[in-house]
Motif scaffolding. Sequence first.
Motif, short mmCIF file in Angstrom:
data_model
loop_
_atom_site.label_atom_id
_atom_site.label_comp_id
_atom_site.label_asym_id
_atom_site.label_seq_id
_atom_site.Cartn_x
_atom_site.Cartn_y
_atom_site.Cartn_z
N ALA A 33 0.66 -1.25 0.23
CA ALA A 33 0.10 -0.15 0.09
C ALA A 33 0.69 1.37 0.07
O ALA A 33 0.65 2.30 -0.44
N THR A 36 2.02 1.89 -3.56
CA THR A 36 1.10 2.28 -4.57
C THR A 36 0.55 3.85 -3.92
O THR A 36 0.45 4.55 -5.01
N SER A 79 -9.47 2.60 1.41
CA SER A 79 -8.96 2.00 0.17
C SER A 79 -7.69 3.05 -0.46
O SER A 79 -7.68 4.16 0.05
N THR A 80 -6.59 2.53 -0.70
CA THR A 80 -5.52 3.17 -1.28
C THR A 80 -5.57 3.91 -2.39
O THR A 80 -4.80 4.92 -2.44
N SER A 81 -6.68 3.82 -3.17
CA SER A 81 -6.73 4.65 -4.23
C SER A 81 -7.86 5.66 -4.19
O SER A 81 -7.67 6.87 -4.73
N TYR A 82 -8.88 5.49 -3.46
CA TYR A 82 -10.01 6.40 -3.22
C TYR A 82 -9.78 7.03 -2.01
O TYR A 82 -10.61 8.24 -1.67
N LYS A 83 -9.03 6.71 -1.00
CA LYS A 83 -8.77 7.30 0.31
C LYS A 83 -10.04 7.54 1.13
O LYS A 83 -10.36 8.33 1.75
N SER A 270 -9.92 -2.67 -8.92
CA SER A 270 -9.05 -2.70 -7.91
C SER A 270 -7.69 -3.34 -8.13
O SER A 270 -6.66 -3.04 -7.64
N ASN A 273 -5.33 -1.45 -10.06
CA ASN A 273 -4.68 -0.18 -9.16
C ASN A 273 -4.02 -0.82 -7.92
O ASN A 273 -3.63 0.30 -7.27
N ARG A 274 -4.00 -2.07 -7.94
CA ARG A 274 -3.21 -2.68 -6.55
C ARG A 274 -3.58 -2.18 -5.30
O ARG A 274 -2.90 -1.80 -4.56
N ASP A 275 -5.23 -1.87 -5.43
CA ASP A 275 -5.75 -1.37 -4.24
C ASP A 275 -6.10 -2.63 -3.26
O ASP A 275 -7.34 -3.10 -3.34
N TYR A 276 -5.24 -3.16 -2.72
CA TYR A 276 -5.31 -4.60 -1.86
C TYR A 276 -6.47 -4.58 -0.94
O TYR A 276 -7.16 -5.61 -0.62
#
Length: 314
Positions: A33, A36, A79-83, A270, A273-276
């Motif tokens: 994370a 990412t 979420s690491t992409s959407y925060k 996801s 985006n590697r949003d684990y």
Amino acid sequence: MKYALKRVAAGLATMLAVSFLTFAAFDLISGDAATTMLGTSATPERLEALRAELGLDRPLPVRYGEWLGEFFIGDLGISTSYKQPVREILAPKIGLTLCLSLVSFLMITLVSIPLGVFSAGRQRFEGARTALNQLGMAVPSFFTGILLSWVFGVGLKWFTPGQFPDAKKDFAGAAVYLLFAAVALSIPRIAMTVRMLRSTVQEELGKDYVRTAIARGNDRSQVLRRHVVKNALPPVVTFLAQTMAEIVAGSIVVEQVFVIPGLGQMLVTSISNRDYPVVQAIVVMLAFWVVLAGAAADLMNQRIDPRLRLGGAA
């Protein structure tokens, strides 16, 4: 009751195993994370600081225990992409995917069971029926979805392909859109269920108790409805439970074809985006659905077949 408790315990153990393997698998994948969020060009110092802030520098069992405890109280992480909290992101997606899956399952059940019983008692048009059944099983759901979009979307304009309506503003339009996706998802499984039910019913029709009942003057259709169908159902119920689990997995592809913003589309996005945290939550939810479907099938079979109930009690 004892069997039900054992089945629930086995399901929970399976869920724990799946959740741990899922958590460990993503831990072994290169990148995390922190990478990412900061990018590969970040300095090692910044990466180490963020890993410490996120708790990624702690041992795997410790992090898994914390994640599991939070998961059970509904905290699926950030979420690491959407925060944003994963729970808030997935809530509307779960509703769409479950709705699509349940509509497909209702179609499969309401169409395949009467059709399978009817075809088992009729020998006319055997060749055409077999060919149609094989065609239904052979054509994949995504191709059926493309055909339905082309005929009913582009041609007849019953819906607009690639533009899923907002259910709050256009409920009827969203329902029609989901209906065509459910048809594409259910056709191969209807064909498989009809074939299996027809086979089990025909097997029951050849048994001694059926011949004896008909020889005593009982109407063949009544024997079929009251006895044969009931005895032929347990393997079909198990198959339908497996089908219910497969529908959720199959919806991932169909959602891509119809551009439905459900769990499938979110899972693909996801992964890219590697949003684990999001991927882990979706995988565990899908596993839970599979375990739940299997447990429900076992319990239903015990209710249908007394022999299984006695065996479970023993």
